[in-house]
Design a protein around this motif. Structure first.
Motif, PDB file in Angstrom:
ATOM      1  N   ASN A 105       3.883   1.627  -1.038  1.00  0.00           N
ATOM      2  CA  ASN A 105       4.572   1.762  -2.313  1.00  0.00           C
ATOM      3  C   ASN A 105       3.643   2.326  -3.383  1.00  0.00           C
ATOM      4  O   ASN A 105       4.026   3.212  -4.148  1.00  0.00           O
ATOM      5  N   ARG A 106       2.409   1.822  -3.427  1.00  0.00           N
ATOM      6  CA  ARG A 106       1.457   2.311  -4.433  1.00  0.00           C
ATOM      7  C   ARG A 106       1.109   3.775  -4.175  1.00  0.00           C
ATOM      8  O   ARG A 106       0.863   4.534  -5.108  1.00  0.00           O
ATOM      9  N   MET A 107       1.086   4.177  -2.900  1.00  0.00           N
ATOM     10  CA  MET A 107       0.786   5.576  -2.572  1.00  0.00           C
ATOM     11  C   MET A 107       1.869   6.516  -3.096  1.00  0.00           C
ATOM     12  O   MET A 107       1.582   7.647  -3.471  1.00  0.00           O
ATOM     13  N   MET A 124       0.836  -1.209   0.000  1.00  0.00           N
ATOM     14  CA  MET A 124       0.000   0.000   0.000  1.00  0.00           C
ATOM     15  C   MET A 124       0.869   1.256   0.000  1.00  0.00           C
ATOM     16  O   MET A 124       0.638   2.168  -0.801  1.00  0.00           O
TER      17      MET A 124
END
Lengths: 218, 218
Positions: free
Chosen positions: A212-214, A210
């Motif tokens: 990393n995706r942010m 999460m």
């Protein structure tokens, strides 16, 4: 002649993990329909509600013995019952939790797991301040009592929530105590012999994904 | 000119999810080595300890800026620091939790999440018996206060632990309140616009996979 694992998996096809992960989405949706008094549903409607391709919904449901009829669709009440049963949520599986720290104690406090077929009957720890207490009505024992209590309580599942340093050794203790499956909440990679199921639920790995995706957000 | 999501992902390659899930295994291992005073480690040794192919370990680590030297290997202390930072565990991400039921309250009680970069600053619920209480020092407010409090507290992440019937509507409220990522613990499939990260951690789906695999045991 004894049935081997290979023979049993040949007779009932192994359900792919992505299917097993999607089925609870369909179940959630038909549970709501059922509560709302809706009697039948098409796979197209499920697909739309859940955001999955209709052909994939039909394929996933083909693993489950639920009768669908052209035009009428699936009977909602049947589907709730069949999916709950297929996913193992109607059969109580007895579990012990190892490591009554912050996460472990939190898991003992989650009474919701029992509605999904998981009954935690005991906790184990090595910390004398935790041993002989109880959390949410669940007694906490010393690890040294695990083999006796697991046998007596017919425990099938061990939930692993210990510090990483003890993760493998406690997993080995569980296996020696006759546990058939380890639900691993630690970020440690557990090794287990064939014939023991290991299910990893590392909340920290999910956090890492999460975060990393942010970082990629505009 | 404003940088778009596509441009930023072109400049820093998107890390595959399986890599992000394995990196915490390597981190756990090197943390133990570090605690034991070990100074350097080869990717082969990590691979062996974690039970992953050495070439995969090397490939996973190539996404992370950690210096490895032939024969000497990776410096353990560096690797702990670099992995912790890369995975986002060293930066505190502020979160709110929606749905202070059994699972939600349990998550508020897990103080361990803060060591992995997640600080839960508030809980929200609609049940008047839960509103204006606090759990583990974390205040619980009414959902109607979410937008104000999320803005004031600079909350980036919403943790979703509400009943399935409210899952989508509460997710919509979170998004309206400016939340960038939803950590979804419900078995409901959440739909969210692009630009909002959804991370599913359905414990029930994991239970379903584990129960199913147990059925195939001899």
């Amino acid at each position: 002649m004894k049935t081997t694992a290979n023979e049993s998996s040949a007779s009932s096809p192994r359900v792919p993990e992505p299917t097993l992960r999607r089925l609870p989405w369909y179940l959630s949706y038909v549970q709501l329909l059922h509560a709302d008094g809706c009697e039948s549903v098409s796979s197209t409607r499920i697909a739309q509600a859940v955001g999955v391709d209709p052909s994939l919904v039909a394929k996933d449901l083909s693993y489950v013995s639920v009768d669908g009829r052209t035009r009428v669709g699936y009977r909602v009440a049947d589907m709730v019952a069949v999916l709950n049963n297929f996913l193992g949520f109607t059969h109580l599986h007895r579990a012990c939790l190892f490591g009554v720290g912050s996460l472990g104690a939190a898991l003992l406090q989650d009474s919701g797991l029992i509605h999904f077929g998981l009954e935690i009957v005991a906790g184990f720890d090595v910390d004398t301040e935790r041993v002989n207490t109880n959390i949410n009505g669940i007694p906490v024992y010393h690890n040294s009592q695990a083999a006796d209590i697991c046998a007596r309580e017919q425990v099938e599942i061990g939930i692993l929530a210990v510090p990483i340093r003890s993760a493998q050794s406690v997993a080995d203790e569980m296996i020696a105590a006759g546990i058939k499956a380890i639900w691993n909440f630690t970020p440690w990679r557990i090794s287990a012999p064939e014939g023991v199921v290991v299910q990893n639920t590392s909340m920290y790995a999910h956090l890492a994904v999460m975060f990393n995706r942010m970082k990629s957000l505009p």
